[in-house]
Design a protein around this motif. Sequence first.
Motif, PDB file in Angstrom:
ATOM      1  N   SER A   7       0.855  -1.178   0.000  1.00 35.49           N
ATOM      2  CA  SER A   7       0.000   0.000   0.000  1.00 35.49           C
ATOM      3  C   SER A   7       0.892   1.229   0.000  1.00 35.49           C
ATOM      4  CB  SER A   7      -0.963  -0.028   1.174  1.00 35.49           C
ATOM      5  OG  SER A   7      -0.533   0.758   2.222  1.00 35.49           O
ATOM      6  N   ASN A   8       0.383   2.292  -0.550  1.00 36.76           N
ATOM      7  CA  ASN A   8       1.157   3.523  -0.675  1.00 36.76           C
ATOM      8  C   ASN A   8       1.177   4.238   0.667  1.00 36.76           C
ATOM      9  OD1 ASN A   8       2.499   5.699  -1.625  1.00 36.76           O
ATOM     10  ND2 ASN A   8       0.848   6.449  -2.917  1.00 36.76           N
ATOM     11  N   VAL A   9       2.136   3.891   1.511  1.00 37.76           N
ATOM     12  CA  VAL A   9       2.221   4.454   2.845  1.00 37.76           C
ATOM     13  C   VAL A   9       3.067   5.718   2.851  1.00 37.76           C
ATOM     14  CG1 VAL A   9       2.956   4.008   5.206  1.00 37.76           C
ATOM     15  CG2 VAL A   9       1.876   2.201   3.887  1.00 37.76           C
ATOM     16  N   ALA A  10       4.190   5.710   2.154  1.00 34.80           N
ATOM     17  CA  ALA A  10       5.063   6.880   2.095  1.00 34.80           C
ATOM     18  C   ALA A  10       5.723   6.971   0.721  1.00 34.80           C
ATOM     19  CB  ALA A  10       6.137   6.782   3.169  1.00 34.80           C
ATOM     20  N   GLU A  11       6.012   8.211   0.334  1.00 34.46           N
ATOM     21  CA  GLU A  11       6.688   8.409  -0.942  1.00 34.46           C
ATOM     22  C   GLU A  11       7.496   9.704  -0.906  1.00 34.46           C
ATOM     23  OE1 GLU A  11       3.973   9.166  -4.276  1.00 34.46           O
ATOM     24  OE2 GLU A  11       2.421   9.546  -2.798  1.00 34.46           O
ATOM     25  N   ALA A  12       8.529   9.741  -1.708  1.00 34.65           N
ATOM     26  CA  ALA A  12       9.340  10.941  -1.879  1.00 34.65           C
ATOM     27  C   ALA A  12       9.050  11.477  -3.270  1.00 34.65           C
ATOM     28  CB  ALA A  12      10.813  10.618  -1.717  1.00 34.65           C
ATOM     29  N   ILE A  29      -1.750  17.694   0.978  1.00 33.12           N
ATOM     30  CA  ILE A  29      -2.560  18.153   2.109  1.00 33.12           C
ATOM     31  C   ILE A  29      -4.029  17.857   1.852  1.00 33.12           C
ATOM     32  CG2 ILE A  29      -3.393  20.217   3.307  1.00 33.12           C
ATOM     33  CD1 ILE A  29      -0.538  21.295   3.180  1.00 33.12           C
ATOM     34  N   ALA A  30      -4.473  18.045   0.611  1.00 35.73           N
ATOM     35  CA  ALA A  30      -5.871  17.750   0.260  1.00 35.73           C
ATOM     36  C   ALA A  30      -6.193  16.271   0.463  1.00 35.73           C
ATOM     37  CB  ALA A  30      -6.147  18.157  -1.187  1.00 35.73           C
ATOM     38  N   LYS A  31      -5.181  15.399   0.319  1.00 39.62           N
ATOM     39  CA  LYS A  31      -5.361  13.963   0.550  1.00 39.62           C
ATOM     40  C   LYS A  31      -5.325  13.617   2.035  1.00 39.62           C
ATOM     41  CE  LYS A  31      -2.867  12.699  -3.664  1.00 39.62           C
ATOM     42  NZ  LYS A  31      -1.644  12.011  -4.136  1.00 39.62           N
ATOM     43  N   GLY A  32      -4.995  14.618   2.883  1.00 39.76           N
ATOM     44  CA  GLY A  32      -4.935  14.385   4.322  1.00 39.76           C
ATOM     45  C   GLY A  32      -3.677  13.663   4.757  1.00 39.76           C
ATOM     46  N   ARG A  33      -2.585  13.865   4.047  1.00 37.98           N
ATOM     47  CA  ARG A  33      -1.341  13.162   4.335  1.00 37.98           C
ATOM     48  C   ARG A  33      -0.379  14.056   5.107  1.00 37.98           C
ATOM     49  NH1 ARG A  33      -0.522   8.490   1.018  1.00 37.98           N
ATOM     50  NH2 ARG A  33       1.701   8.853   1.034  1.00 37.98           N
ATOM     51  N   TYR A  34       0.548  13.424   5.833  1.00 36.93           N
ATOM     52  CA  TYR A  34       1.627  14.104   6.548  1.00 36.93           C
ATOM     53  C   TYR A  34       2.711  14.432   5.531  1.00 36.93           C
ATOM     54  CZ  TYR A  34       5.836  14.561   9.352  1.00 36.93           C
ATOM     55  OH  TYR A  34       7.004  15.013   9.883  1.00 36.93           O
ATOM     56  N   ILE A  35       3.235  15.659   5.558  1.00 37.21           N
ATOM     57  CA  ILE A  35       4.279  16.016   4.600  1.00 37.21           C
ATOM     58  C   ILE A  35       5.474  16.660   5.295  1.00 37.21           C
ATOM     59  CG2 ILE A  35       2.714  16.321   2.648  1.00 37.21           C
ATOM     60  CD1 ILE A  35       3.180  19.369   3.085  1.00 37.21           C
ATOM     61  N   VAL A  44       9.542  16.374  -1.705  1.00 36.06           N
ATOM     62  CA  VAL A  44       8.447  16.474  -0.746  1.00 36.06           C
ATOM     63  C   VAL A  44       8.177  15.052  -0.272  1.00 36.06           C
ATOM     64  CG1 VAL A  44       6.026  17.061  -0.380  1.00 36.06           C
ATOM     65  CG2 VAL A  44       7.434  18.495  -1.858  1.00 36.06           C
ATOM     66  N   TYR A  45       8.355  14.826   1.028  1.00 33.42           N
ATOM     67  CA  TYR A  45       8.098  13.509   1.623  1.00 33.42           C
ATOM     68  C   TYR A  45       6.647  13.499   2.059  1.00 33.42           C
ATOM     69  CZ  TYR A  45       8.110   9.777   5.081  1.00 33.42           C
ATOM     70  OH  TYR A  45       7.809   8.650   5.803  1.00 33.42           O
ATOM     71  N   SER A  46       5.901  12.518   1.613  1.00 31.57           N
ATOM     72  CA  SER A  46       4.480  12.412   1.914  1.00 31.57           C
ATOM     73  C   SER A  46       4.199  11.029   2.500  1.00 31.57           C
ATOM     74  CB  SER A  46       3.676  12.604   0.624  1.00 31.57           C
ATOM     75  OG  SER A  46       2.310  12.361   0.841  1.00 31.57           O
ATOM     76  N   ALA A  47       3.468  11.005   3.616  1.00 32.98           N
ATOM     77  CA  ALA A  47       3.179   9.733   4.270  1.00 32.98           C
ATOM     78  C   ALA A  47       1.738   9.700   4.769  1.00 32.98           C
ATOM     79  CB  ALA A  47       4.130   9.512   5.440  1.00 32.98           C
ATOM     80  N   LYS A  48       1.205   8.510   4.823  1.00 33.23           N
ATOM     81  CA  LYS A  48      -0.127   8.297   5.363  1.00 33.23           C
ATOM     82  C   LYS A  48      -0.099   8.603   6.850  1.00 33.23           C
ATOM     83  CE  LYS A  48      -3.514   4.594   5.769  1.00 33.23           C
ATOM     84  NZ  LYS A  48      -3.777   3.185   5.483  1.00 33.23           N
ATOM     85  N   LYS A  49      -1.108   9.309   7.349  1.00 35.70           N
ATOM     86  CA  LYS A  49      -1.179   9.608   8.778  1.00 35.70           C
ATOM     87  C   LYS A  49      -1.635   8.360   9.521  1.00 35.70           C
ATOM     88  CE  LYS A  49      -2.066  14.527   8.513  1.00 35.70           C
ATOM     89  NZ  LYS A  49      -2.983  15.606   8.857  1.00 35.70           N
TER      90      LYS A  49
END
Length: 56
Positions: A7-12, A29-35, A44-49
């Motif tokens: 599952s797409n938990v984190a991505e750079a 941010i619109a997806k509700g993810r931690y950045i 930009v590091y993006s991860a599932k909260k």
Amino acid sequence: MFKEISSNVAEAIPYENFKDKINIVKQEIAKGRYIEIIDELKIVYSAKKWKDKDEM
């Protein structure tokens, strides 16, 4: 067995310039993810909260 193998938990996410960075941040941010923004690497590091079971 696992229901979901991956599952797409984190991505750079790389960006080229300031405008790209802002657009990526808005989308995540619109997806509700931690950045986190790592300017040195232009990523930009993006991860599932995550939620603790106790908080639910």
